[in-house]
Motif scaffolding. Sequence first.
Motif, PDB file in Angstrom:
ATOM      1  N   THR A  37       0.804  -1.218   0.000  1.00 55.66           N
ATOM      2  CA  THR A  37       0.000   0.000   0.000  1.00 55.66           C
ATOM      3  C   THR A  37       0.840   1.273   0.000  1.00 55.66           C
ATOM      4  O   THR A  37       0.346   2.316  -0.430  1.00 55.66           O
ATOM      5  N   HIS A  38       2.097   1.209   0.468  1.00 57.17           N
ATOM      6  CA  HIS A  38       2.918   2.408   0.560  1.00 57.17           C
ATOM      7  C   HIS A  38       4.379   2.055   0.283  1.00 57.17           C
ATOM      8  O   HIS A  38       4.806   0.920   0.520  1.00 57.17           O
ATOM      9  N   VAL A  39       5.111   3.049  -0.173  1.00 59.64           N
ATOM     10  CA  VAL A  39       6.580   3.018  -0.218  1.00 59.64           C
ATOM     11  C   VAL A  39       7.044   4.109   0.739  1.00 59.64           C
ATOM     12  O   VAL A  39       7.018   5.294   0.415  1.00 59.64           O
ATOM     13  N   ILE A  40       7.444   3.713   1.941  1.00 59.37           N
ATOM     14  CA  ILE A  40       7.785   4.648   3.005  1.00 59.37           C
ATOM     15  C   ILE A  40       9.277   4.969   2.922  1.00 59.37           C
ATOM     16  O   ILE A  40      10.113   4.058   2.914  1.00 59.37           O
ATOM     17  N   VAL A  41       9.593   6.243   2.886  1.00 64.44           N
ATOM     18  CA  VAL A  41      10.973   6.712   2.796  1.00 64.44           C
ATOM     19  C   VAL A  41      11.349   7.339   4.132  1.00 64.44           C
ATOM     20  O   VAL A  41      10.687   8.292   4.587  1.00 64.44           O
ATOM     21  N   VAL A  42      12.405   6.811   4.770  1.00 68.87           N
ATOM     22  CA  VAL A  42      12.894   7.327   6.043  1.00 68.87           C
ATOM     23  C   VAL A  42      14.360   7.706   5.871  1.00 68.87           C
ATOM     24  O   VAL A  42      14.942   7.558   4.794  1.00 68.87           O
ATOM     25  N   GLU A  43      14.952   8.169   6.953  1.00 69.13           N
ATOM     26  CA  GLU A  43      16.324   8.665   6.852  1.00 69.13           C
ATOM     27  C   GLU A  43      17.370   7.568   7.036  1.00 69.13           C
ATOM     28  O   GLU A  43      18.312   7.479   6.252  1.00 69.13           O
ATOM     29  N   GLY A  44      17.251   6.740   8.062  1.00 67.41           N
ATOM     30  CA  GLY A  44      18.305   5.782   8.353  1.00 67.41           C
ATOM     31  C   GLY A  44      17.783   4.402   8.713  1.00 67.41           C
ATOM     32  O   GLY A  44      16.568   4.144   8.737  1.00 67.41           O
ATOM     33  N   PRO A  89       6.241  15.780  -6.704  1.00 70.18           N
ATOM     34  CA  PRO A  89       5.228  16.726  -6.196  1.00 70.18           C
ATOM     35  C   PRO A  89       4.000  16.037  -5.619  1.00 70.18           C
ATOM     36  O   PRO A  89       3.315  16.612  -4.768  1.00 70.18           O
ATOM     37  N   LEU A  90       3.704  14.817  -6.071  1.00 71.23           N
ATOM     38  CA  LEU A  90       2.512  14.106  -5.594  1.00 71.23           C
ATOM     39  C   LEU A  90       2.823  13.139  -4.455  1.00 71.23           C
ATOM     40  O   LEU A  90       1.953  12.349  -4.079  1.00 71.23           O
ATOM     41  N   ALA A  91       4.025  13.173  -3.926  1.00 72.81           N
ATOM     42  CA  ALA A  91       4.358  12.308  -2.787  1.00 72.81           C
ATOM     43  C   ALA A  91       3.610  12.767  -1.540  1.00 72.81           C
ATOM     44  O   ALA A  91       3.328  13.960  -1.358  1.00 72.81           O
ATOM     45  N   GLU A  92       3.309  11.809  -0.674  1.00 75.37           N
ATOM     46  CA  GLU A  92       2.615  12.105   0.582  1.00 75.37           C
ATOM     47  C   GLU A  92       3.637  12.318   1.695  1.00 75.37           C
ATOM     48  O   GLU A  92       4.647  11.605   1.764  1.00 75.37           O
ATOM     49  N   HIS A  93       3.364  13.266   2.568  1.00 72.55           N
ATOM     50  CA  HIS A  93       4.292  13.642   3.637  1.00 72.55           C
ATOM     51  C   HIS A  93       3.634  13.361   4.984  1.00 72.55           C
ATOM     52  O   HIS A  93       2.516  13.821   5.253  1.00 72.55           O
ATOM     53  N   ALA A  94       4.356  12.590   5.798  1.00 68.77           N
ATOM     54  CA  ALA A  94       3.897  12.253   7.146  1.00 68.77           C
ATOM     55  C   ALA A  94       4.743  13.022   8.160  1.00 68.77           C
ATOM     56  O   ALA A  94       5.959  13.145   7.998  1.00 68.77           O
ATOM     57  N   PHE A  95       4.080  13.539   9.201  1.00 62.01           N
ATOM     58  CA  PHE A  95       4.761  14.379  10.185  1.00 62.01           C
ATOM     59  C   PHE A  95       4.534  13.824  11.580  1.00 62.01           C
ATOM     60  O   PHE A  95       3.439  13.374  11.918  1.00 62.01           O
ATOM     61  N   MET A  96       5.617  13.887  12.374  1.00 65.57           N
ATOM     62  CA  MET A  96       5.553  13.601  13.802  1.00 65.57           C
ATOM     63  C   MET A  96       6.269  14.721  14.533  1.00 65.57           C
ATOM     64  O   MET A  96       7.430  15.049  14.202  1.00 65.57           O
ATOM     65  N   GLY A  97       5.597  15.318  15.472  1.00 70.27           N
ATOM     66  CA  GLY A  97       6.200  16.411  16.222  1.00 70.27           C
ATOM     67  C   GLY A  97       7.337  15.939  17.115  1.00 70.27           C
ATOM     68  O   GLY A  97       7.498  14.751  17.415  1.00 70.27           O
ATOM     69  N   ALA A  98       8.139  16.917  17.552  1.00 76.54           N
ATOM     70  CA  ALA A  98       9.257  16.580  18.435  1.00 76.54           C
ATOM     71  C   ALA A  98       8.764  16.038  19.767  1.00 76.54           C
ATOM     72  O   ALA A  98       9.463  15.246  20.423  1.00 76.54           O
ATOM     73  N   ILE A 147       1.565   8.006   9.450  1.00 80.12           N
ATOM     74  CA  ILE A 147       1.444   7.465   8.093  1.00 80.12           C
ATOM     75  C   ILE A 147      -0.002   7.561   7.606  1.00 80.12           C
ATOM     76  O   ILE A 147      -0.259   7.877   6.441  1.00 80.12           O
ATOM     77  N   ALA A 148      -0.942   7.290   8.511  1.00 75.99           N
ATOM     78  CA  ALA A 148      -2.348   7.362   8.108  1.00 75.99           C
ATOM     79  C   ALA A 148      -2.773   8.790   7.784  1.00 75.99           C
ATOM     80  O   ALA A 148      -3.664   9.006   6.951  1.00 75.99           O
ATOM     81  N   ARG A 149      -2.151   9.781   8.415  1.00 75.46           N
ATOM     82  CA  ARG A 149      -2.518  11.178   8.194  1.00 75.46           C
ATOM     83  C   ARG A 149      -1.605  11.876   7.189  1.00 75.46           C
ATOM     84  O   ARG A 149      -1.568  13.097   7.122  1.00 75.46           O
ATOM     85  N   ALA A 150      -0.865  11.088   6.396  1.00 76.88           N
ATOM     86  CA  ALA A 150       0.021  11.685   5.387  1.00 76.88           C
ATOM     87  C   ALA A 150      -0.790  12.467   4.365  1.00 76.88           C
ATOM     88  O   ALA A 150      -1.904  12.090   4.008  1.00 76.88           O
ATOM     89  N   ARG A 151      -0.202  13.561   3.885  1.00 77.82           N
ATOM     90  CA  ARG A 151      -0.917  14.427   2.961  1.00 77.82           C
ATOM     91  C   ARG A 151       0.013  14.906   1.848  1.00 77.82           C
ATOM     92  O   ARG A 151       1.248  14.918   1.999  1.00 77.82           O
ATOM     93  N   VAL A 152      -0.602  15.283   0.716  1.00 75.27           N
ATOM     94  CA  VAL A 152       0.129  15.811  -0.440  1.00 75.27           C
ATOM     95  C   VAL A 152       0.260  17.323  -0.276  1.00 75.27           C
ATOM     96  O   VAL A 152      -0.656  18.002   0.214  1.00 75.27           O
ATOM     97  N   ALA A 153       1.402  17.855  -0.675  1.00 81.44           N
ATOM     98  CA  ALA A 153       1.654  19.294  -0.530  1.00 81.44           C
ATOM     99  C   ALA A 153       0.725  20.103  -1.424  1.00 81.44           C
ATOM    100  O   ALA A 153       0.483  19.750  -2.576  1.00 81.44           O
ATOM    101  N   CYS A 154       0.217  21.196  -0.864  1.00 77.89           N
ATOM    102  CA  CYS A 154      -0.621  22.148  -1.624  1.00 77.89           C
ATOM    103  C   CYS A 154       0.248  23.355  -1.987  1.00 77.89           C
ATOM    104  O   CYS A 154       0.433  24.281  -1.184  1.00 77.89           O
ATOM    105  N   VAL A 155       0.796  23.317  -3.179  1.00 79.24           N
ATOM    106  CA  VAL A 155       1.795  24.310  -3.571  1.00 79.24           C
ATOM    107  C   VAL A 155       1.182  25.698  -3.732  1.00 79.24           C
ATOM    108  O   VAL A 155       1.823  26.704  -3.420  1.00 79.24           O
TER     109      VAL A 155
END
Length: 418
Positions: A148-155, A235-244, A275-283
């Motif tokens: 369902t997803h290709v998740i890209v992380v840093e390390g 541009p159509l990639a989804e972005h997931a955020f987690m606060g500090a 991941i469930a709340r990932a969203r596409v950027a609104c340029v």
Amino acid sequence: LPRASALGFMSTTLAHRAPARYDALTSMRRASSRHASTAPRRACGRVSARDSDDAFNTFVPRRRRSKRTLSDGDEGHSARTGERRREDDDDDDDGVGIIDDAALVASLRPVYEDERARADAKTAARERDAAAYRVRQAARDARVEACTHVIVVEGGADIRAVRIKANVSKASAKVVAIRHRGAFARANTGEMDVKSERMDEIERLSVKYAAPIVVLFDADSAGRQLRNAFLKRFPLAEHAFMGAHASSAKVDGKWHAVGNVGVEHAEGEDILQAIARARVACVHRHEFTRESLATWGLVAEDANADVWAPFGGVVNRRRLVGEYLGVGDCDARQLLRQMNLFFTADEVREALDALPGRGEPIPPKMTDGFADRARRRDKDDNQDDDNDDDDDYKAFKSALGFDPMAYTPPGQAPPGFE
């Protein structure tokens, strides 16, 4: 003379003497011309005297007798010789005799059966290969449908957190890390970027599994810069955020100290929710403006700088909002751009509600890996001189009458510099 030349001479001579003889010679010359190209020796052979048989005392070439041609007397001799040869063969075969058609078919039947068996074996092998290919294709289709997803992380630590803590199986999502092989810092600006080869690998993976790309980076400056690089390429990639507040280390570890920000420190439920709340950027969205930031105390002019001092100052408030949203410490322009790209008014309001009130202590800045290494290096270098440095600093503060390292809100002069 050569036969062709003799025929030409005699045909000219006999054309006036014997017309019938002339027709025969003409046919012979045509036959001789046909044989001249394929049998040079026949066309150019000499005409012997016995080949002459003419009432007019002229040469009439006759076709030479082939070596295989036998006379009437020789035909009987050849037949008798063949019979004796067959009899000798029968004697050698000890009375078996000549092989008839039934025996020939019987002898060739095993060959035919072997050929038929070989053809059947090839057909069966092709059917097995086709069946195996169908099974592999079905399994491939099942994997593509399950992903369902290709998740890209840093390390690599982030991969383990997604796999183990969030319990994301390999079948449901493909997790890719970029920091070890694909990320680098640009020499001219120092900002983090991603190699185009690594971007191509991620794109091929997304096309192969027909799954969207989900970017899940740390809530710091490096994560924001890497996210901007992905925004340019996908541009159509989804972005997931987690606060500090949800992705910081709670205790000291081998590699990170308390307060270090990273996906590897988050809980499984927080990772799944991000991941469930990932969203596409609104340029092209411009919902938030600089006036909005000024109203919320995230940016201020010099005249109004002291208004937000009891609440920690605009710099700290802006840092805390960026950390809560998951974009790290930003200046006013960067924070405004990130808010318009990714966040809704409710999410921004939630981050503003988490800010400290009047007179409440300001949480310290969360650290990243670079800060951890610098702090560890300084600690190792100055471990023996800590007490001396503390005594010197105390004496320095006593001489000045105030602490020069104390926090001073924006718009206020430090003590002694009013």
